[in-house]
Design an enzyme around this catalytic site. Structure first.
Site, PDB file in Angstrom:
ATOM      1  N   ARG A 193       0.141  -5.519  12.365  1.00  0.00           N
ATOM      2  CA  ARG A 193      -0.660  -5.137  13.339  1.00  0.00           C
ATOM      3  C   ARG A 193      -0.812  -6.201  14.393  1.00  0.00           C
ATOM      4  NH1 ARG A 193      -4.911  -0.691  10.605  1.00  0.00           N
ATOM      5  NH2 ARG A 193      -3.291   0.706   9.746  1.00  0.00           N
ATOM      6  N   SER A 212     -10.652  -6.265   9.773  1.00  0.00           N
ATOM      7  CA  SER A 212     -11.874  -5.647   9.319  1.00  0.00           C
ATOM      8  C   SER A 212     -12.815  -6.768   8.305  1.00  0.00           C
ATOM      9  CB  SER A 212     -11.568  -4.639   8.471  1.00  0.00           C
ATOM     10  OG  SER A 212     -12.627  -3.971   7.631  1.00  0.00           O
ATOM     11  N   GLU A 248      -7.497  -0.455  14.731  1.00  0.00           N
ATOM     12  CA  GLU A 248      -7.923  -1.496  14.015  1.00  0.00           C
ATOM     13  C   GLU A 248      -6.863  -2.701  13.445  1.00  0.00           C
ATOM     14  OE1 GLU A 248      -9.629   0.193  10.534  1.00  0.00           O
ATOM     15  OE2 GLU A 248      -9.358  -1.696   9.448  1.00  0.00           O
ATOM     16  N   ARG A 257       0.927  -0.971   0.117  1.00  0.00           N
ATOM     17  CA  ARG A 257      -0.050   0.014  -0.122  1.00  0.00           C
ATOM     18  C   ARG A 257       0.797   1.282  -0.111  1.00  0.00           C
ATOM     19  NH1 ARG A 257      -4.821  -2.024   3.968  1.00  0.00           N
ATOM     20  NH2 ARG A 257      -5.117  -3.935   2.945  1.00  0.00           N
ATOM     21  N   ARG A 287       1.247   1.561  10.054  1.00  0.00           N
ATOM     22  CA  ARG A 287       0.965   1.871   8.781  1.00  0.00           C
ATOM     23  C   ARG A 287       2.058   1.604   7.811  1.00  0.00           C
ATOM     24  NH1 ARG A 287      -3.654   3.907   7.119  1.00  0.00           N
ATOM     25  NH2 ARG A 287      -4.133   4.655   8.898  1.00  0.00           N
TER      26      ARG A 287
END
Length: 425
Positions: free
Chosen positions: A390, A351, A348, A261, A276
């Site tokens: 994460r 998801s 988070e 990403r 991130r």
RNA sequence: GGAGAGGUGGCAGAGUGGUCUAAUGCGCGGGUUUGCUAAACCCGUGAGCCUGUAACUGGGCUCCGCAGGUUCGAAUCCUGUCCUCUCCGCCA
């Protein structure tokens, strides 16, 4: 994508949904263009019909004179057809642009709100929040002390946002993957390793935008390929253009992939450490279902995400994502936010979304019921099993001890091969 | 990366400018016959989109990997492109 006919027939509903989601899409223009497009299509088809008739008659013409006259008639018709078709194509292109920007409908129970502040906490994990009798460190400090993560090396090699995992962190990555696969395989998921690249059509089909200033996607120069941001892309693409037998559904897959990403525009706030990053490994759940089964499947995926983190004994909460915070394809989305002591808050970690037929329509993924005429679009759902980067944060920060060591979660100990990660001497 | 061959319905496979409304076989669905099953025989069997009627039976366009081109007319001819297979090279 939504069904064009549905948009025309439910323009007000679609408009309200766009407002709820904070998406500016000119629905009125879409409806006007679509109505015009249909008229033009009828015109083109009628001209084609006449031209076909003329062509057929030429073979049966009595003499050369008649043949030439008919040819001329055919030429005129084809010419006229081309004019109308050009107009139709222009219209269709503009229509498509608006169409793509229209998000999926939203579940009636999803909280309405413009951003993540409106997300609604709906559940808590089994594990209570940890109480430390010392000042807990964040994962960056822990990683350094235990020699688990090399951010500087990653930056030297590939720039900010890349990293090396080292020592027990590598084993933790493997253990997390193995743990997730074990749970999912027992639930009937087919494990897969997946391509880390996909064609731009597949990306677009799943709702990702391969190029442009805001893109999250790394693309490959001179190739129609991009690095995937998640195995959702490749697993969804698996049925692109396919029609499966209804009996074959639901299809439950779990794919391991690297995720890339660019995080364009996301620098600043959460850019420290692993939270991130530009690359991480992920075990992703994906399901193709019959339309009537997708809501239950979303519950199933959500339960599994909870089970995985309950099994890791990491505290978390589940939030029902607000309309303004849903991605384009999602009809409803639940995020699982783990307690991260390093930041003293929830973050988070996984998801899960029900995309109903929104991705399937763009991917052209259909199912057929035996004995019934025609086909229908499948429903697609995705959910994170474990996003390694994460999950690592959550493990390191929640399992840290006063003496600077980190206890290995019980379910990971077999693969890691030890119960505790000690500082190196 | 190089050379060659090839992409046609669920599958196999024919089709080299108009009668392709895509042969034939297999598969699949239905039926006949029949203690049961099987066999045999008969009939049927793709998708997408537009459109019709109060309703039913309807009508039309598109699709032979994909995109262009030639032509009144293309599965068929031309160009580009993607993919698959075989062989060679390289390689974990």
């Amino acid at each position: 994508m939504l069904d064009r006919k549905f948009i025309v027939e439910n323009a007000e509903l679609v408009k309200q949904n766009c407002r709820n989601r904070g998406v500016a899409a000119d629905i009125d223009r879409f409806v006007a263009l679509e109505n015009e497009r249909r008229l033009l299509q009828v015109e083109v088809e009628e001209l084609n019909r006449k031209a076909n008739e003329v062509s057929k008659s030429i073979g049966k013409a009595k003499d050369a004179g008649e043949r030439e006259a008919r040819k001329e008639e055919g030429r005129m018709l084809r010419e006229r057809t081309n004019e109308v078709r050009t107009k139709l194509d222009e219209l269709a292109a503009e229509l498509d642009g608006i169409h793509r920007s229209i998000p999926n409908l939203s579940h009636p129970d999803a909280p309405v709100g413009e951003d993540d502040k409106s997300n609604l906490e709906v559940a808590r994990g089994k594990t209570p929040l940890p109480k430390f009798d010392f000042e807990p460190l964040d994962h960056v400090a822990l990683g350094e002390r235990l020699d688990l993560i090399d951010f500087e090396g990653g930056a030297r090699v590939a720039g900010h946002g890349f990293y090396f995992l080292k020592n027990e962190a590598v084993l933790l990555e493997l253990a997390l993957q193995r743990y997730a696969l074990g749970v999912l395989m027992a639930e009937g998921f087919t494990p897969m390793t997946t391509p880390d690249l996909a064609t731009n059509e597949v990306l677009e089909g799943t709702g990702y935008i391969p190029r442009g200033p805001e893109t999250q996607i790394y693309s490959i120069e001179n190739q129609n390929l991009s690095l995937v941001a998640t195995a959702e892309i490749t697993l969804g693409g698996l049925l692109a253009g396919q029609t499966v037998d209804a009996d074959a559904l639901p299809l439950k897959l779990c794919g391991i992939s690297h995720c890339f990403r660019t995080e364009a525009g996301a620098h600043g706030k959460e850019s420290r450490g692993l939270f991130r990053v530009h690359q991480f490994t992920k075990v992703e759940m994906f399901a193709f279902t019959l339309p009537d089964d997708s809501e239950a499947m979303l519950g199933h995926l959500r339960d599994l995400e909870c089970r995985l983190f309950d099994g890791l004994e990491i505290p978390y909460r589940v939030v029902d994502t607000a309309t303004g915070d849903l991605g384009g394809p999602a009809y409803r989305k639940f995020d699982l936010e783990a307690w991260l002591p390093g930041r003293g808050g929830f973050g988070e970690v996984t998801s899960t979304s029900n995309c109903t037929d929104y991705q399937a329509r763009r991917l052209n993924a259909r199912f057929k019921v035996k004995g019934e005429k025609g086909t229908r679009f499948v429903h697609t759902l995705n959910g994170t099993a474990v996003a390694i980067s994460r999950a690592l944060i959550a493990v390191l920060e929640n399992y840290q001890q006063a003496d600077g060591s980190v206890v290995v979660p019980e379910v990971l100990q077999a693969v890691v091969g030890k119960e505790r990660i000690e500082p190196r001497s």
